[in-house]
Design a protein around this motif. Sequence first.
Motif, PDB file in Angstrom:
ATOM      1  N   ALA A  80      23.955  39.308  43.712  1.00  0.00           N
ATOM      2  CA  ALA A  80      23.846  38.247  42.710  1.00  0.00           C
ATOM      3  C   ALA A  80      23.742  38.817  41.298  1.00  0.00           C
ATOM      4  O   ALA A  80      24.397  38.329  40.366  1.00  0.00           O
ATOM      5  CB  ALA A  80      22.633  37.376  43.019  1.00  0.00           C
ATOM      6  N   GLU A  81      22.933  39.855  41.135  1.00  0.00           N
ATOM      7  CA  GLU A  81      22.762  40.455  39.817  1.00  0.00           C
ATOM      8  C   GLU A  81      24.034  41.134  39.319  1.00  0.00           C
ATOM      9  O   GLU A  81      24.227  41.288  38.111  1.00  0.00           O
ATOM     10  CB  GLU A  81      21.601  41.451  39.850  1.00  0.00           C
ATOM     11  N   SER A  82      24.901  41.541  40.243  1.00  0.00           N
ATOM     12  CA  SER A  82      26.166  42.187  39.869  1.00  0.00           C
ATOM     13  C   SER A  82      27.286  41.181  39.665  1.00  0.00           C
ATOM     14  O   SER A  82      28.413  41.568  39.317  1.00  0.00           O
ATOM     15  CB  SER A  82      26.576  43.206  40.945  1.00  0.00           C
ATOM     16  N   GLY A  83      26.990  39.913  39.939  1.00  0.00           N
ATOM     17  CA  GLY A  83      28.005  38.879  39.747  1.00  0.00           C
ATOM     18  C   GLY A  83      29.024  38.810  40.859  1.00  0.00           C
ATOM     19  O   GLY A  83      30.147  38.321  40.657  1.00  0.00           O
ATOM     20  N   GLN A 134      16.837  41.540  49.602  1.00  0.00           N
ATOM     21  CA  GLN A 134      17.047  42.570  48.588  1.00  0.00           C
ATOM     22  C   GLN A 134      18.546  42.813  48.350  1.00  0.00           C
ATOM     23  O   GLN A 134      18.992  42.929  47.204  1.00  0.00           O
ATOM     24  CB  GLN A 134      16.375  43.874  49.027  1.00  0.00           C
ATOM     25  N   SER A 171      29.763  37.219  44.484  1.00  0.00           N
ATOM     26  CA  SER A 171      29.312  36.155  45.369  1.00  0.00           C
ATOM     27  C   SER A 171      29.557  36.516  46.836  1.00  0.00           C
ATOM     28  O   SER A 171      30.631  37.002  47.195  1.00  0.00           O
ATOM     29  CB  SER A 171      30.038  34.847  45.033  1.00  0.00           C
ATOM     30  N   THR A 203      28.072  47.044  42.256  1.00  0.00           N
ATOM     31  CA  THR A 203      27.216  46.546  43.327  1.00  0.00           C
ATOM     32  C   THR A 203      26.886  47.653  44.316  1.00  0.00           C
ATOM     33  O   THR A 203      25.724  47.832  44.719  1.00  0.00           O
ATOM     34  CB  THR A 203      27.911  45.392  44.074  1.00  0.00           C
ATOM     35  N   THR A 255      20.108  39.956  46.481  1.00  0.00           N
ATOM     36  CA  THR A 255      19.738  39.983  45.069  1.00  0.00           C
ATOM     37  C   THR A 255      20.625  40.937  44.287  1.00  0.00           C
ATOM     38  O   THR A 255      21.061  40.637  43.163  1.00  0.00           O
ATOM     39  CB  THR A 255      18.265  40.389  44.917  1.00  0.00           C
ATOM     40  N   VAL A 256      20.927  42.100  44.863  1.00  0.00           N
ATOM     41  CA  VAL A 256      21.799  43.072  44.194  1.00  0.00           C
ATOM     42  C   VAL A 256      23.181  42.471  43.963  1.00  0.00           C
ATOM     43  O   VAL A 256      23.766  42.608  42.878  1.00  0.00           O
ATOM     44  CB  VAL A 256      21.897  44.362  45.028  1.00  0.00           C
ATOM     45  N   ALA A 314      24.351  50.125  42.986  1.00  0.00           N
ATOM     46  CA  ALA A 314      22.996  49.568  43.010  1.00  0.00           C
ATOM     47  C   ALA A 314      22.439  49.516  44.425  1.00  0.00           C
ATOM     48  O   ALA A 314      21.255  49.775  44.656  1.00  0.00           O
ATOM     49  CB  ALA A 314      23.007  48.173  42.401  1.00  0.00           C
TER      50      ALA A 314
END
Length: 432
Positions: free
Chosen positions: A372-375, A366, A377, A410, A369-370, A413
Motif C-alpha cells: 500500500a505504501e508503495s502504491g 505487514q 494494489s 515494493t 502495508t508495504v 521494502a
Amino acid sequence: MRTRPLKVALLGCGVVGSEVARIMTTHADDLAARIGAPVELAGVAVRRPSKVREGIDPALVTTDATALVERGDIDVVIEVIGGIEPARTLITTAFEHGTSVVSANKALLAQDGPALHAAAERHGRDLYYEAAVAGAIPLVRPLRESLAGDKVNRVLGIVNGTTNFILDRMDTSGAGYSEALDEATALGYAEADPTADVEGFDAAAKAAILAGIAFHTRVGIGEVHREGITEVTAADIASARRMGCTVKLLAICERAADGRSVTARVHPAMIPLSHPLASVREAYNAVFVEAEAAGQLMFYGPGAGGSPTASAVLGDLVAVCRNKLGETTGPGESAYTRLPVSPMGEVVTRYHISLDVADKPGVLAQVATVFAESGVSIDTVRQQSRQDPDGEASLVVVTHRAPDAALSGTVEALRKLDTVRGVASIMRVEGE
C-alpha cells in the motif's frame, strides 16, 4: 522470360546455407517462373573449403568472401554466416558494388540496422531479412507491407524455440530447468553453449527488429530490457498452473497509451491458458500482433531450423530478384516517428511475487502495508504453512497493474522486513 540468369552469391553454407543451395537447385524451374528469369548460384563462401557439400559444385566454393561480393556479375548476395563481423563489412561491400542483399542475421540487424538500411538506400539496393525473425513465419513483410496502412500498438510473441521447448517440458512433464535444458540439448534444440537463447539475447535482438518495424522508429538492442529463463523454477510453473496460466519467455513491444513513446522487453511471464500463445508447444514460435484497424492477428510456425529459415530466405530472394528485373527497390527503413524508448521502470503490468515469510500472526498485514505504501494494489493473496522446523510459510501475492519501478521499490521494502525471509521469485503476468 529473360534467359540470362540472375547470379547469386551465398555467404555461409551451414545448416541454413546448404538448404538454401539445395532449394535453389531442386526448385530452379519454379523459382525462374515466379521471378521471370532463372537464378544461378554463382559462388559459395565458406571457412572450410575441404568439407564435402552434397549438391554443390566444388568449383563454386571459395574462402575469399570479399572477392565474391566484389564480383561485377553478382546480382544478389545471401548472407547466412551470422555474427557482426565479417558479415557487416561484406554486406556494405555488396551495396557498394551495386548488389542487393538478403540476410538472416538478427544480431547484426538489431545492432546496425539503421546503418545498413542507409547504405542500401545510398546505393539504390534492397536489404531484405524475413529470416532474421521467427524463421519461416511470415512476419517482417506483413508488418512492413501488409500493415503499412494501419497502426500497430502491440507485438507480443514467443520468438525463441529453445526456451519455449524448455518451459513447455517443465510445464508438461514436471522437469526442472536443468533437466529440460539437457533434453533440449540432446534433441538439438539447444546449442552446446545455450547462453544466447536461455539468457534472452536471441529474443532481444528479434524484439528490437520487430519494434522498429512495427512502430516506425529506431530501437537499439541496448534499449531492450532483457531477462532469461534460468531462474524459472518448478515452483513458478506450479504456481502459474494454479492461477490458470503457463510460463513463456515473451518478447513484448508496445506503443504507450499516449502514443509518445514505445517499450521493448524480453522476460518470462505468466499468461492465461485462454490466450492463444499459451497453446504454443515444443520449439514452435508464435507472434500476436494488435493493430488499430486489423485487430488481433497471430502468426505461428517453426521459428528455426535449416528448411524453415531457408524458406524465408528464398522468399526474400524472389522478391529482390523481381525488384531487380523491374529496376526498382522494395520498402526500406521506416523510422519517421522517432519515438523515444521508455525505460523498463515505466512499463505497467501485473506481478506474481512469491515470498518466504515467518509463519506467525501479523505477517500478512505487514506485507500488505508495504504494498500500500508503495502504491501497488494487491489483487489476490495465498498463504501456505510449510510446517517446517524454521517456522516458515509461503506467501504468494498477485498485484493489479502497476509500474515496474513501483514494484521494484515494493520488493526492496519487503526485503527489509524482519518477517520476510526471502523473495523467492518475481514474475510478470501478461496477456490478459
